[in-house]
Design a protein around this motif. Structure first.
Motif, PDB file in Angstrom:
ATOM      1  N   UNK A 189       5.999  23.995  17.149  1.00 21.89           N
ATOM      2  CA  UNK A 189       6.622  24.597  18.550  1.00 21.89           C
ATOM      3  C   UNK A 189       8.050  24.352  19.037  1.00 21.89           C
ATOM      4  N   UNK A 190       8.512  22.990  18.594  1.00 23.22           N
ATOM      5  CA  UNK A 190       9.814  22.724  19.074  1.00 23.22           C
ATOM      6  C   UNK A 190      10.828  23.642  18.219  1.00 23.22           C
ATOM      7  N   UNK A 191      10.490  23.756  16.959  1.00 20.63           N
ATOM      8  CA  UNK A 191      11.382  24.566  15.997  1.00 20.63           C
ATOM      9  C   UNK A 191      11.488  26.117  16.225  1.00 20.63           C
ATOM     10  N   UNK A 192      10.147  26.649  16.945  1.00 13.39           N
ATOM     11  CA  UNK A 192      10.286  27.841  17.261  1.00 13.39           C
ATOM     12  C   UNK A 192      10.791  28.262  18.619  1.00 13.39           C
ATOM     13  N   UNK A 193      10.876  27.142  19.422  1.00 18.04           N
ATOM     14  CA  UNK A 193      11.283  27.382  20.866  1.00 18.04           C
ATOM     15  C   UNK A 193      12.883  26.988  20.769  1.00 18.04           C
ATOM     16  N   UNK A 194      13.347  25.834  20.095  1.00 22.38           N
ATOM     17  CA  UNK A 194      14.768  25.335  20.287  1.00 22.38           C
ATOM     18  C   UNK A 194      15.468  25.589  18.655  1.00 22.38           C
ATOM     19  N   UNK A 195      14.777  25.825  17.816  1.00 17.98           N
ATOM     20  CA  UNK A 195      15.577  25.812  16.311  1.00 17.98           C
ATOM     21  C   UNK A 195      15.344  24.454  15.798  1.00 17.98           C
ATOM     22  N   UNK A 196      16.009  24.455  14.797  1.00 17.14           N
ATOM     23  CA  UNK A 196      15.720  23.344  13.783  1.00 17.14           C
ATOM     24  C   UNK A 196      16.845  22.043  14.593  1.00 17.14           C
ATOM     25  N   UNK A 213       2.168  19.988  15.126  1.00 14.84           N
ATOM     26  CA  UNK A 213       2.050  21.033  15.730  1.00 14.84           C
ATOM     27  C   UNK A 213       3.223  21.135  16.912  1.00 14.84           C
ATOM     28  N   UNK A 214       3.514  19.892  17.332  1.00 12.81           N
ATOM     29  CA  UNK A 214       4.523  19.696  18.298  1.00 12.81           C
ATOM     30  C   UNK A 214       5.861  20.189  17.918  1.00 12.81           C
TER      31      UNK A 214
END
Length: 201
Positions: free
Chosen positions: A138-145, A134-135
């Protein structure tokens, strides 16, 4: 996708399986999986045998009514935030194949009926049971891959002397105050990215 040895997290093969609620769960899981992988779309494909990847065709009907409303409206109503999924049909030889194209999640995870799903291998799971995934979502959605472009470099004290010389040699004058922004040299946090051809200058 047939070139892959097995299903990936961003696509799923079915033959004639059709579960009205289950498909909604797959839309959530595949949409979120595509986001984690940095892809624009995920796919659910009917008419292909999972194990052999043989094209066998399908007879599913996605145009039916479900609980008194058009099935696609039922799906759209329970998906949050709204994603513009689409069912498409193709014929390969005489075999009917149905492809459900699902946009990757943007900004927040895609949920279905209030639950966020994710793919683990070829399995569909409630992401809340897997906090580290889940983290990652959210990281991918907020900062990209994570990539060499969006990750911060350990080198932040750079002079850019060669860069100025390069542009000056072509008759272009860079402004000290704006060149970093104009040349997209900074990450969203205002730092230099992990890889920059100017790092050693």
């Amino acid at each position: 996708m047939l070139q892959y040895d097995s299903e990936e997290e961003w696509f799923e093969y079915k033959e004639n399986w059709f579960d009205a609620h289950g498909i909604g769960e797959y839309i959530s899981a595949l949409s979120n999986a595509a986001a984690i992988r940095g892809l624009e779309y995920a796919y659910m494909i009917w008419g292909i045998e999972d194990k052999t990847k043989k094209i066998v065709g399908t007879s599913i009907n996605y145009q039916l009514d479900y609980k008194g409303e058009p099935y696609q409206h039922y799906l759209a109503r329970l998906i949050s935030p709204s994603v513009f999924f689409s069912f498409n049909e193709v014929y390969i030889g005489e075999k009917r194949v149905v492809i459900l194209e699902i946009p990757a999640a943007k900004s927040v995870p895609t949920s279905f009926d209030g639950v966020r799903y994710i793919r683990i291998g070829s399995s569909k799971e409630n992401v809340s049971r897997y906090p580290t995934r889940e983290v990652a979502l959210f990281s991918a959605l907020n900062s990209g891959i994570p990539s060499l472009i969006n990750q911060e470099s350990q080198y932040q004290e750079l002079t850019f002397l060669r860069l100025f010389t390069y542009y000056a040699g072509r008759g272009i004058s860079l402004k000290e105050e704006t060149f970093k922004k104009n040349l997209h040299l900074l990450t969203k946090s205002g730092k230099y990215p992990f890889i920059s051809k100017y790092e050693k200058e």
